[in-house]
Design a protein around this motif. Structure first.
Motif, PDB file in Angstrom:
ATOM      1  N   VAL A   1       0.761  -1.303   0.076  1.00 24.84           N
ATOM      2  CA  VAL A   1       0.055   0.112  -0.087  1.00 24.84           C
ATOM      3  C   VAL A   1       0.841   1.341   0.044  1.00 24.84           C
ATOM      4  O   VAL A   1       0.500   2.206  -0.746  1.00 24.84           O
ATOM      5  CB  VAL A   1      -0.945   0.042   1.264  1.00 24.84           C
ATOM      6  N   PHE A   2       1.870   1.297   0.990  1.00 18.74           N
ATOM      7  CA  PHE A   2       2.713   2.384   0.974  1.00 18.74           C
ATOM      8  C   PHE A   2       3.412   2.831  -0.398  1.00 18.74           C
ATOM      9  O   PHE A   2       3.362   3.861  -0.903  1.00 18.74           O
ATOM     10  CB  PHE A   2       3.802   2.266   2.062  1.00 18.74           C
ATOM     11  N   VAL A   3       3.972   1.793  -1.209  1.00 22.83           N
ATOM     12  CA  VAL A   3       4.740   1.825  -2.319  1.00 22.83           C
ATOM     13  C   VAL A   3       3.847   2.329  -3.390  1.00 22.83           C
ATOM     14  O   VAL A   3       3.898   3.221  -4.245  1.00 22.83           O
ATOM     15  CB  VAL A   3       5.582   0.629  -2.816  1.00 22.83           C
ATOM     16  N   MET A   4       2.453   1.901  -3.518  1.00 23.15           N
ATOM     17  CA  MET A   4       1.382   2.003  -4.521  1.00 23.15           C
ATOM     18  C   MET A   4       0.765   3.521  -4.209  1.00 23.15           C
ATOM     19  O   MET A   4       0.625   4.477  -5.062  1.00 23.15           O
ATOM     20  CB  MET A   4       0.251   1.139  -4.453  1.00 23.15           C
ATOM     21  N   MET A   5       0.847   4.033  -2.937  1.00 20.67           N
ATOM     22  CA  MET A   5       0.625   5.285  -2.633  1.00 20.67           C
ATOM     23  C   MET A   5       1.436   6.249  -3.068  1.00 20.67           C
ATOM     24  O   MET A   5       1.274   7.286  -3.740  1.00 20.67           O
ATOM     25  CB  MET A   5       0.382   5.474  -1.095  1.00 20.67           C
ATOM     26  N   ILE A   6       2.778   6.088  -3.017  1.00 13.58           N
ATOM     27  CA  ILE A   6       3.842   6.954  -3.625  1.00 13.58           C
ATOM     28  C   ILE A   6       3.619   7.055  -5.191  1.00 13.58           C
ATOM     29  O   ILE A   6       3.639   8.003  -5.657  1.00 13.58           O
ATOM     30  CB  ILE A   6       5.272   6.359  -3.145  1.00 13.58           C
ATOM     31  N   GLY A   7       3.335   5.740  -5.618  1.00 16.57           N
ATOM     32  CA  GLY A   7       3.224   5.753  -7.293  1.00 16.57           C
ATOM     33  C   GLY A   7       2.094   6.548  -7.603  1.00 16.57           C
ATOM     34  O   GLY A   7       1.935   7.175  -8.594  1.00 16.57           O
ATOM     35  N   SER A   8       0.853   6.538  -6.992  1.00 20.63           N
ATOM     36  CA  SER A   8      -0.316   7.336  -7.017  1.00 20.63           C
ATOM     37  C   SER A   8       0.009   8.948  -7.024  1.00 20.63           C
ATOM     38  O   SER A   8      -0.251   9.590  -7.703  1.00 20.63           O
ATOM     39  CB  SER A   8      -1.431   6.933  -6.193  1.00 20.63           C
ATOM     40  N   ILE A   9       0.815   9.295  -6.188  1.00 21.57           N
ATOM     41  CA  ILE A   9       1.196  10.570  -5.773  1.00 21.57           C
ATOM     42  C   ILE A   9       2.204  11.318  -6.900  1.00 21.57           C
ATOM     43  O   ILE A   9       1.957  12.096  -7.554  1.00 21.57           O
ATOM     44  CB  ILE A   9       2.013  10.989  -4.569  1.00 21.57           C
ATOM     45  N   ILE A  10       2.880  10.151  -7.641  1.00 23.43           N
ATOM     46  CA  ILE A  10       3.946  10.629  -8.598  1.00 23.43           C
ATOM     47  C   ILE A  10       2.772  10.892 -10.107  1.00 23.43           C
ATOM     48  O   ILE A  10       3.043  11.636 -10.601  1.00 23.43           O
ATOM     49  CB  ILE A  10       4.961   9.580  -8.877  1.00 23.43           C
ATOM     50  N   SER A  11       1.942   9.732 -10.076  1.00 23.18           N
ATOM     51  CA  SER A  11       1.357   9.914 -11.260  1.00 23.18           C
ATOM     52  C   SER A  11       0.146  10.974 -11.139  1.00 23.18           C
ATOM     53  O   SER A  11       0.011  11.661 -12.321  1.00 23.18           O
ATOM     54  CB  SER A  11       0.285   8.557 -11.387  1.00 23.18           C
ATOM     55  N   CYS A  12      -0.223  11.412 -10.060  1.00 20.48           N
ATOM     56  CA  CYS A  12      -0.901  12.672  -9.685  1.00 20.48           C
ATOM     57  C   CYS A  12      -0.314  13.941 -10.293  1.00 20.48           C
ATOM     58  O   CYS A  12      -0.507  14.897 -10.866  1.00 20.48           O
ATOM     59  CB  CYS A  12      -1.669  12.934  -8.465  1.00 20.48           C
ATOM     60  N   ILE A  13       0.992  14.010  -9.729  1.00 22.03           N
ATOM     61  CA  ILE A  13       1.771  15.294  -9.886  1.00 22.03           C
ATOM     62  C   ILE A  13       2.128  15.255 -11.623  1.00 22.03           C
ATOM     63  O   ILE A  13       2.161  16.342 -12.175  1.00 22.03           O
ATOM     64  CB  ILE A  13       3.174  15.078  -9.321  1.00 22.03           C
ATOM     65  N   GLY A  14       2.514  13.990 -12.302  1.00 22.12           N
ATOM     66  CA  GLY A  14       2.617  14.101 -13.439  1.00 22.12           C
ATOM     67  C   GLY A  14       1.589  14.344 -14.176  1.00 22.12           C
ATOM     68  O   GLY A  14       1.596  15.031 -15.472  1.00 22.12           O
ATOM     69  N   PHE A  15       0.358  14.074 -13.980  1.00 24.18           N
ATOM     70  CA  PHE A  15      -0.868  14.472 -14.500  1.00 24.18           C
ATOM     71  C   PHE A  15      -1.078  16.089 -14.383  1.00 24.18           C
ATOM     72  O   PHE A  15      -1.494  16.741 -15.655  1.00 24.18           O
ATOM     73  CB  PHE A  15      -2.246  13.677 -14.093  1.00 24.18           C
ATOM     74  N   VAL A  16      -0.987  16.622 -13.484  1.00 23.34           N
ATOM     75  CA  VAL A  16      -1.177  18.135 -12.977  1.00 23.34           C
ATOM     76  C   VAL A  16      -0.199  18.744 -14.002  1.00 23.34           C
ATOM     77  O   VAL A  16      -0.527  19.883 -14.455  1.00 23.34           O
ATOM     78  CB  VAL A  16      -1.192  18.347 -11.485  1.00 23.34           C
TER      79      VAL A  16
END
Length: 87
Positions: A32-47
């Protein structure tokens, strides 16, 4: 009277008879922790409209799944052989 009986039967079905653990294990928390970091990275990339950053986050999410699976196989999942609090 049948209405009361059917609602009571549904209430009994909703409560499981055994504890499922809910994934409280080092493998689940790491996944969950690694996937949460990945989600944050993807969100930043989207923005910031950056395809490489977005897809890099997706890759990190996939790595999180693989790490969680590998840790579970290594005995760090719920009821795993490496955990001291086995039931």
């Amino acid at each position: 009277m049948s209405n009361t009986h059917s609602s009571q039967a549904r209430a009994n079905e909703a409560t499981p008879s055994e504890d499922l653990g809910h994934g409280n294990s080092p493998a689940a928390w790491t996944c969950v922790f690694v996937m949460m970091i990945g989600s944050i990275i993807s969100c930043i990339g989207f923005v910031i409209a950056s395809n490489p950053v977005f897809w890099g986050g997706v890759v990190v999410i996939a790595i999180g799944l693989i790490v969680g699976w590998a840790m579970r196989k290594a005995g760090y999942g719920v009821g795993g052989s490496k955990l001291k609090n086995q039931h």
